[in-house]
Design a protein around this motif. Sequence first.
Motif, PDB file in Angstrom:
ATOM      1  N   TYR A   1     -13.364   4.009   4.669  1.00 31.01           N
ATOM      2  CA  TYR A   1     -13.998   4.320   3.392  1.00 31.01           C
ATOM      3  C   TYR A   1     -13.067   3.909   2.255  1.00 31.01           C
ATOM      4  O   TYR A   1     -11.845   4.096   2.336  1.00 31.01           O
ATOM      5  N   THR A   2     -13.634   3.380   1.184  1.00 32.91           N
ATOM      6  CA  THR A   2     -12.841   2.768   0.114  1.00 32.91           C
ATOM      7  C   THR A   2     -11.819   3.719  -0.488  1.00 32.91           C
ATOM      8  O   THR A   2     -10.617   3.411  -0.530  1.00 32.91           O
ATOM      9  N   ILE A   3     -12.269   4.851  -0.995  1.00 33.98           N
ATOM     10  CA  ILE A   3     -11.356   5.752  -1.698  1.00 33.98           C
ATOM     11  C   ILE A   3     -10.259   6.242  -0.775  1.00 33.98           C
ATOM     12  O   ILE A   3      -9.067   6.174  -1.090  1.00 33.98           O
ATOM     13  N   GLU A   4     -10.675   6.731   0.397  1.00 36.62           N
ATOM     14  CA  GLU A   4      -9.708   7.288   1.346  1.00 36.62           C
ATOM     15  C   GLU A   4      -8.716   6.234   1.814  1.00 36.62           C
ATOM     16  O   GLU A   4      -7.525   6.523   2.012  1.00 36.62           O
ATOM     17  N   ALA A   5      -9.193   4.997   1.995  1.00 37.73           N
ATOM     18  CA  ALA A   5      -8.288   3.928   2.426  1.00 37.73           C
ATOM     19  C   ALA A   5      -7.289   3.581   1.322  1.00 37.73           C
ATOM     20  O   ALA A   5      -6.078   3.503   1.562  1.00 37.73           O
ATOM     21  N   LEU A   6      -7.789   3.398   0.100  1.00 38.12           N
ATOM     22  CA  LEU A   6      -6.912   2.959  -0.989  1.00 38.12           C
ATOM     23  C   LEU A   6      -5.939   4.036  -1.432  1.00 38.12           C
ATOM     24  O   LEU A   6      -4.891   3.734  -2.008  1.00 38.12           O
ATOM     25  N   GLN A   7      -6.252   5.294  -1.177  1.00 39.67           N
ATOM     26  CA  GLN A   7      -5.285   6.347  -1.456  1.00 39.67           C
ATOM     27  C   GLN A   7      -4.007   6.134  -0.650  1.00 39.67           C
ATOM     28  O   GLN A   7      -2.921   6.529  -1.079  1.00 39.67           O
ATOM     29  N   GLN A   8      -4.132   5.503   0.500  1.00 43.62           N
ATOM     30  CA  GLN A   8      -2.958   5.175   1.305  1.00 43.62           C
ATOM     31  C   GLN A   8      -2.461   3.752   1.000  1.00 43.62           C
ATOM     32  O   GLN A   8      -1.260   3.523   0.863  1.00 43.62           O
ATOM     33  N   VAL A   9      -3.382   2.807   0.888  1.00 42.69           N
ATOM     34  CA  VAL A   9      -3.016   1.405   0.705  1.00 42.69           C
ATOM     35  C   VAL A   9      -2.211   1.189  -0.576  1.00 42.69           C
ATOM     36  O   VAL A   9      -1.252   0.407  -0.597  1.00 42.69           O
ATOM     37  N   LEU A  10      -2.568   1.888  -1.644  1.00 40.72           N
ATOM     38  CA  LEU A  10      -1.943   1.645  -2.953  1.00 40.72           C
ATOM     39  C   LEU A  10      -0.819   2.617  -3.277  1.00 40.72           C
ATOM     40  O   LEU A  10      -0.290   2.596  -4.399  1.00 40.72           O
ATOM     41  N   THR A  11      -0.440   3.460  -2.337  1.00 42.60           N
ATOM     42  CA  THR A  11       0.615   4.444  -2.587  1.00 42.60           C
ATOM     43  C   THR A  11       1.494   4.587  -1.349  1.00 42.60           C
ATOM     44  O   THR A  11       1.341   3.861  -0.376  1.00 42.60           O
TER      45      THR A  11
ATOM     46  N   PRO B   1      -0.861  12.715   3.712  1.00 38.15           N
ATOM     47  CA  PRO B   1      -2.111  12.240   3.094  1.00 38.15           C
ATOM     48  C   PRO B   1      -2.221  12.524   1.602  1.00 38.15           C
ATOM     49  O   PRO B   1      -2.968  11.839   0.905  1.00 38.15           O
ATOM     50  N   ASP B   2      -1.492  13.526   1.105  1.00 37.49           N
ATOM     51  CA  ASP B   2      -1.541  13.824  -0.329  1.00 37.49           C
ATOM     52  C   ASP B   2      -0.487  13.057  -1.118  1.00 37.49           C
ATOM     53  O   ASP B   2      -0.290  13.312  -2.312  1.00 37.49           O
ATOM     54  N   GLY B   3       0.149  12.105  -0.474  1.00 35.63           N
ATOM     55  CA  GLY B   3       1.200  11.339  -1.137  1.00 35.63           C
ATOM     56  C   GLY B   3       0.711  10.559  -2.342  1.00 35.63           C
ATOM     57  O   GLY B   3       1.491  10.251  -3.246  1.00 35.63           O
ATOM     58  N   TYR B   4      -0.588  10.236  -2.374  1.00 35.41           N
ATOM     59  CA  TYR B   4      -1.115   9.503  -3.536  1.00 35.41           C
ATOM     60  C   TYR B   4      -1.070  10.343  -4.799  1.00 35.41           C
ATOM     61  O   TYR B   4      -1.147   9.804  -5.915  1.00 35.41           O
ATOM     62  N   LEU B   5      -0.926  11.658  -4.646  1.00 41.55           N
ATOM     63  CA  LEU B   5      -0.827  12.559  -5.808  1.00 41.55           C
ATOM     64  C   LEU B   5       0.617  12.849  -6.190  1.00 41.55           C
ATOM     65  O   LEU B   5       0.885  13.267  -7.316  1.00 41.55           O
TER      66      LEU B   5
ATOM     67  N   SER C   1      -2.670  -1.241   7.002  1.00 40.82           N
ATOM     68  CA  SER C   1      -2.575  -1.463   5.557  1.00 40.82           C
ATOM     69  C   SER C   1      -2.129  -0.208   4.814  1.00 40.82           C
ATOM     70  O   SER C   1      -1.856  -0.263   3.611  1.00 40.82           O
ATOM     71  N   SER C   2      -2.043   0.932   5.504  1.00 38.55           N
ATOM     72  CA  SER C   2      -1.517   2.143   4.863  1.00 38.55           C
ATOM     73  C   SER C   2      -0.073   1.944   4.419  1.00 38.55           C
ATOM     74  O   SER C   2       0.423   2.681   3.565  1.00 38.55           O
ATOM     75  N   ASN C   3       0.613   0.953   4.977  1.00 40.02           N
ATOM     76  CA  ASN C   3       2.005   0.669   4.612  1.00 40.02           C
ATOM     77  C   ASN C   3       2.133  -0.526   3.680  1.00 40.02           C
ATOM     78  O   ASN C   3       3.221  -1.093   3.533  1.00 40.02           O
ATOM     79  N   LEU C   4       1.030  -0.913   3.043  1.00 39.91           N
ATOM     80  CA  LEU C   4       1.048  -2.119   2.204  1.00 39.91           C
ATOM     81  C   LEU C   4       2.120  -2.069   1.132  1.00 39.91           C
ATOM     82  O   LEU C   4       2.758  -3.086   0.835  1.00 39.91           O
ATOM     83  N   ILE C   5       2.349  -0.919   0.517  1.00 36.33           N
ATOM     84  CA  ILE C   5       3.268  -0.847  -0.617  1.00 36.33           C
ATOM     85  C   ILE C   5       4.678  -1.286  -0.222  1.00 36.33           C
ATOM     86  O   ILE C   5       5.410  -1.864  -1.032  1.00 36.33           O
ATOM     87  N   HIS C   6       5.049  -1.068   1.042  1.00 27.63           N
ATOM     88  CA  HIS C   6       6.368  -1.514   1.528  1.00 27.63           C
ATOM     89  C   HIS C   6       6.390  -3.034   1.680  1.00 27.63           C
ATOM     90  O   HIS C   6       7.379  -3.682   1.312  1.00 27.63           O
ATOM     91  N   THR C   7       5.303  -3.599   2.194  1.00 28.59           N
ATOM     92  CA  THR C   7       5.222  -5.053   2.326  1.00 28.59           C
ATOM     93  C   THR C   7       5.204  -5.711   0.952  1.00 28.59           C
ATOM     94  O   THR C   7       5.881  -6.721   0.722  1.00 28.59           O
ATOM     95  N   TRP C   8       4.421  -5.148   0.034  1.00 23.59           N
ATOM     96  CA  TRP C   8       4.327  -5.722  -1.303  1.00 23.59           C
ATOM     97  C   TRP C   8       5.691  -5.709  -2.004  1.00 23.59           C
ATOM     98  O   TRP C   8       6.098  -6.720  -2.607  1.00 23.59           O
TER      99      TRP C   8
END
Length: 581
Positions: free
Chosen positions: A284-294, A301-305, A513-520
């Motif tokens: 799901y978009t929101i739930e995925a991007l909460q991890q992908v972008l943070t 799971p609350d790390g996006y906050l 992709s939950s670890n994208l921020i490290h790759t980026w």
Amino acid sequence: MQASAQAKGHKRWDWAGLGWLFLFFWYFSGVTQLLIQLTDTTGFVSFRQAFLVSAIWLVPVLLFPRRTKTIAAVVGVILWACSLVGLGYFCIYGQQFSQSVIFIMFESNMAESMEYFGHYFVWWMIPVYLGYTFVAWLLWRKIRPLEFGVTQARVLSVVLLLGLIGYPLAREVSKRPTLGVALEKFEERIEPAVPWQLVVGFRKYRQQLDSMEKLLAENAKLAPLDAMKDSRAGKPTTLVLVIGESTNRQRMSLYGYPRETTPELDKLRDQLQVFDNVVTPRPYTIEALQQVLTFADEKNPDGYLTTPSLVNMMKQAGYKTFWITNQQTMTKRNTMLTTFSEQADEQYYLNNNLNQNARQYDGDVLEPFAKVLADKAPRKLIVVHLLGTHMRYKYRYPESFEKFTDNKGAPKWVTEDQLATYNSYDNAVLYNDFVVSSLIKRFSASKPDGFLLYLSDHGEAVFDSPKGGVIGRNEGKPTSPMYTIPFIVWASDKWKTHASFDFSSMLERPYSSSNLIHTWADLAGLSFSELDRSKSLVSNRFIVRPQIIGDPYEPKSLIDFSLIKPKKIQLNKDDLAASRP
């Protein structure tokens, strides 16, 4: 006898008079809804609801028949004024008015609003408005006091009130967990009609704005990343992150799919690093991007906050940040997305449709993308969020991209009933290929010093298996296509002179992709205390981890993707159907 009956309030049913009244009240919602249907902009639901809700204005006329013309005039003027907003917006943008438009209106200053008005206004809108108003006046002239008896009028009024308000509201209350949720669902039923699209739209806008402002306020309090260093500090750099939507890499010819669904990316393949073992943590978009972008993941799971986002990180590194989105802007579901976008310095909101299932093309991102590329800021981060291949697939591509129309190249298990949907998804992938490749080409033409990374938020199941006829996404019943996503990187020649871009030995690494921020951060040349290079897909320190999927708030639901990953992802020739006559 007739006079006696009328004296007792038993007059005949004046259906003709009632019909003209209804047509008058419906007109103010109906014209725009009819245009939406004729242009196939969205589905039939809004048209149906506007048709039904318009009947509510018959009640005051039925109860006060002697004042029919006056009541109709007053209500009509209000409906006319409110309807001009939706009609004008459709004429300009070809979209249905929503609370997202209200958000854009209040977020724009007067100069920006006049710029948009001047850019889109055309002369024929004046006669359209005049003609629209003239027809409304003609309909009003046809109105007459209804020849209903008191009893008939009261009975019909009760029927209308119960049918249009009482029953739908009671039904929602019985189905929903709280009265608040029930009222929100009821609002969705009346919102397509005027004046409710403005009334409900403004209420939703205020509610969602409050939620977003709270999230942004909390985000502003977050501590910056510790001990950040930038190997590109002070050097002109442009980095682009393209986020797709609902695109399953198994349906891309770039990844071996037998149908040629990505011809443009296929041509660019020698310039691309194509990673073929990346999955999303959630479908799901929101739930995925909460991890992908943070820095959030299944363990936090609350790390996006509580941790900086990718946009925060790049701003800290000195980049001017831009967010171009073709996703819906201001809906309850998308509040978190808008919060991410509002963290950027500048935003371009392109999709303000009332419904997600509306005709909206990602090609709209190309113009603002070119504008942002020309921005004089020496260091830029550009996030482009596409609508991709989101349901309904037929609304995701123009007619010129309707390439797949029969069963040639489709699996034999796809039935005749399923074929149209199966084909429309492949056509959506084809158009997505055009958009993503166009972004790469335009980026390349700007002679940047930087890279572009494209991935999808999640995949989508569209009859990819002979069992079950699965379509869409269901975290409770996961299948491989819901999680397998494209992940490609393109870099400019300038970037390759100072940064390694040969990832050939890394393309098959299992990755979430939950670890994208490290790759980026690794790709961008950033380092800081929170960076974990073992979670970077392009690092020599990379450590293989299970690709965990599932709801992190229900730890027992978390599983390793390998448990659902099929042994054979690509279709064999034996699986394909020959074209039927």
